[in-house]
Write a protein that holds these residues in place. Structure first.
Motif, PDB file in Angstrom:
ATOM      1  N   LEU A   1      19.557   3.381 129.729  1.00 49.08           N
ATOM      2  CA  LEU A   1      20.823   2.372 130.573  1.00 49.08           C
ATOM      3  C   LEU A   1      22.045   3.801 131.235  1.00 49.08           C
ATOM      4  CD1 LEU A   1      21.506  -0.635 127.566  1.00 49.08           C
ATOM      5  CD2 LEU A   1      20.728  -0.616 129.600  1.00 49.08           C
ATOM      6  N   ASP A   2      21.876   4.501 130.477  1.00 47.53           N
ATOM      7  CA  ASP A   2      23.168   5.656 130.945  1.00 47.53           C
ATOM      8  C   ASP A   2      22.812   5.076 132.875  1.00 47.53           C
ATOM      9  OD1 ASP A   2      24.396   5.035 128.768  1.00 47.53           O
ATOM     10  OD2 ASP A   2      23.877   7.684 128.004  1.00 47.53           O
ATOM     11  N   LEU A   3      21.824   5.550 132.553  1.00 49.48           N
ATOM     12  CA  LEU A   3      20.872   5.992 134.584  1.00 49.48           C
ATOM     13  C   LEU A   3      21.437   4.634 135.209  1.00 49.48           C
ATOM     14  CD1 LEU A   3      19.660   8.433 136.130  1.00 49.48           C
ATOM     15  CD2 LEU A   3      16.798   6.731 135.026  1.00 49.48           C
ATOM     16  N   LEU A   4      20.311   3.807 134.497  1.00 48.40           N
ATOM     17  CA  LEU A   4      20.964   2.832 135.666  1.00 48.40           C
ATOM     18  C   LEU A   4      22.647   2.117 135.524  1.00 48.40           C
ATOM     19  CD1 LEU A   4      19.639  -0.047 136.195  1.00 48.40           C
ATOM     20  CD2 LEU A   4      20.618  -1.460 133.847  1.00 48.40           C
ATOM     21  N   PHE A   5      23.837   2.389 135.019  1.00 50.33           N
ATOM     22  CA  PHE A   5      24.711   2.013 135.030  1.00 50.33           C
ATOM     23  C   PHE A   5      25.802   3.391 135.659  1.00 50.33           C
ATOM     24  CE2 PHE A   5      25.302   0.239 129.999  1.00 50.33           C
ATOM     25  CZ  PHE A   5      23.691  -1.171 130.829  1.00 50.33           C
TER      26      PHE A   5
ATOM     27  N   GLY B   1      11.679   0.489 131.594  1.00 44.66           N
ATOM     28  CA  GLY B   1      12.506  -0.442 130.625  1.00 44.66           C
ATOM     29  C   GLY B   1      13.780  -0.734 130.301  1.00 44.66           C
ATOM     30  N   VAL B   2      14.391  -0.773 131.931  1.00 43.97           N
ATOM     31  CA  VAL B   2      15.512  -1.528 131.278  1.00 43.97           C
ATOM     32  C   VAL B   2      15.243  -3.383 130.593  1.00 43.97           C
ATOM     33  CG1 VAL B   2      16.635  -0.452 133.718  1.00 43.97           C
ATOM     34  CG2 VAL B   2      15.382  -2.126 133.866  1.00 43.97           C
TER      35      VAL B   2
ATOM     36  N   LEU C   1      21.636 -10.987 136.642  1.00 42.30           N
ATOM     37  CA  LEU C   1      22.642  -9.337 137.935  1.00 42.30           C
ATOM     38  C   LEU C   1      21.608  -8.517 138.283  1.00 42.30           C
ATOM     39  CD1 LEU C   1      24.524  -8.251 139.524  1.00 42.30           C
ATOM     40  CD2 LEU C   1      25.623  -8.107 136.648  1.00 42.30           C
ATOM     41  N   ARG C   2      20.377  -8.217 136.582  1.00 43.24           N
ATOM     42  CA  ARG C   2      19.571  -7.517 136.412  1.00 43.24           C
ATOM     43  C   ARG C   2      18.499  -7.294 137.857  1.00 43.24           C
ATOM     44  NH1 ARG C   2      15.026  -7.367 134.721  1.00 43.24           N
ATOM     45  NH2 ARG C   2      14.893  -8.537 133.905  1.00 43.24           N
TER      46      ARG C   2
END
Ligand SMILES: [Zn+2]
Length: 413
Positions: A295-299, A275-276, A253-254
């Motif tokens: 991760l916060d940004l990615l989410f 670095g995700v 999914l990533r």
């Protein structure tokens, strides 16, 4: 004070005739003090001296870094028990005439071979490659010696491919002792059910009866073989393999989400997502502050990854929790429902496996048997594969694994 050279050599029943010491080498001429040979025909002592036999050149342990060469002047004896009076050359059990070295030196080379390669040992100790290979083949069996085991309790079935990217699979059968250390039981060609069945049936009956658990990945061939030959044993889906399956789902999914994000995000925004991959692979409680920020940004950009990550962590949490098998099953069914409600499709394949193999997967909760030893052994084998490039013979692979696991003890001085 002078120390007799015999004492230094530490060999039984020998007399040193002559010693020559040069800068690099110590040469000793010796003879045996035994006074008989074992008649090759009747197996009794042949005691009548007949003649001097060949001189054996034997490599021995170095003394102060000097190479030690022994020249053993053998004798031949006549047997007075046999009618035709055959003659036999004397033999000591402290040397390996085939390898042209003493047993002590052979053991030393085999100890050096632990975690090393044939070529490396040959180079470092100035012996031929063939000599080290010969020692390994003669001194280490390519098959398990069941006398080493009094019970098995837990065995592991695992598959590895010998060459990267190849479909050349071998099956690794292992067990672990009470200290939790892995021991190798077999390296089988391929991963067919029939091959595994044949091997499991070859385990001595009394030992087979001691198997309580079979740790396996979810491959049908292994599961069916274990259930067929070991009906008394509980087949447990290896937790590590199961985690690999559902973690791969998130990885997929990533990949697809990042592909989409690359189309819509600016270069600057994308650089914040560096670095995700590693951040996503970590357990949430192990994240560093920077990783959490990534991760916060990615989410924020990908709500589906947020949901999938949370579901993955929840699943790991279920496996981490000590609970009865039935309770774990209920939790897993709930988790499936949650995934279905989430609208995510990345876990579908895993959910199918989970539903199909629920019993075996949740057998883990019965005793929470740690399968870390299988993983540990796997890593060891990976190293051997890299080190001994092109090792494709299952007997030799067995030898190398066995030697790495047991060599230091088995060939201790
Ligand atoms: Zn005889």
């Amino acid at each position: 004070m002078t120390i007799p050279i015999e004492q230094l050599l530490n060999l039984p029943n020998i007399r040193v005739l002559k010693v020559e010491i040069s800068e690099r080498e110590i040469r000793c001429d010796l003879e045996s003090t035994l006074g008989y040979a074992i008649c090759y025909r009747c197996g009794r002592k042949a005691t009548k001296f007949f003649e001097h036999g060949e001189t054996l050149m034997l490599r021995h342990l170095p003394i102060c870094e000097r190479k030690v060469m022994l020249y053993l002047h053998t004798r031949r004896y006549r047997c007075l028990n046999c009618e035709d009076r055959p003659t036999t050359t004397e033999r000591g059990d402290w040397y390996d005439a085939q390898a042209n070295c003493t047993k002590a030196f052979a053991d030393f080379l085999l100890r050096q071979l632990v975690n090393s390669t044939l070529q490396d040992v040959a180079d470092k100790h100035q012996v031929t490659y063939g000599c080290v290979r010969g020692l390994l083949t003669r001194q280490v069996s390519g098959e398990v010696d069941w006398r080493e085991f009094s019970h098995l309790r837990q065995i592991g079935l695992d598959e590895i491919s010998l060459l990267k990217g190849h479909k050349d699979f071998v099956t690794i059968v292992s067990t672990r002792n009470e200290q939790g250390e892995a021991a190798i039981l077999a390296v089988l060609d391929g991963r067919k059910k029939e091959t595994v069945v044949t091997f499991l049936e070859s385990i001595p009956q009394t030992l087979r009866a001691t198997i309580e658990e079979v740790c396996s990945d979810l491959y049908d061939g292994f599961i069916n073989a274990a259930q067929e030959v070991l009906p008394q044993a509980r087949v447990v889906g290896d937790r590590f393999h199961i985690a690999k399956l559902y973690r791969a789902a998130l990885d997929d999914l990533r990949k697809s989400e990042m592909k989409e994000l690359r189309k819509v995000l600016s270069k600057e925004e994308l650089s914040g997502l560096k670095g995700v991959l590693w951040a996503l692979r970590r357990k949430s409680e192990d994240l560093t502050t920077e990783e959490q920020q990534v991760l916060d940004l990615l989410f924020e950009c990908s709500p589906s990854l947020r949901r999938a990550y949370a579901l993955r962590e929840k699943l790991t949490g279920i496996f981490d929790t000590r609970q009865p098998k039935e309770a774990a099953q209920a939790q897993l069914l709930n988790w499936i429902k949650e995934v279905e409600r989430s609208g995510l499709d990345c876990f579908w394949k895993f959910i199918n496996t989970l539903k199909e193999r629920m019993d075996i997967i949740t057998n883990y909760f019965v005793r929470r048997s740690n399968s870390g030893w299988i993983e540990g052994l796997n890593n060891k084998i990976k190293v051997i594969k890299r080190r001994c490039y092109g090792l494709s013979n299952t007997l030799n692979l067995f030898r190398r694994i066995w030697l790495d696991l047991n060599g230091k003890e088995a060939f201790a001085s």
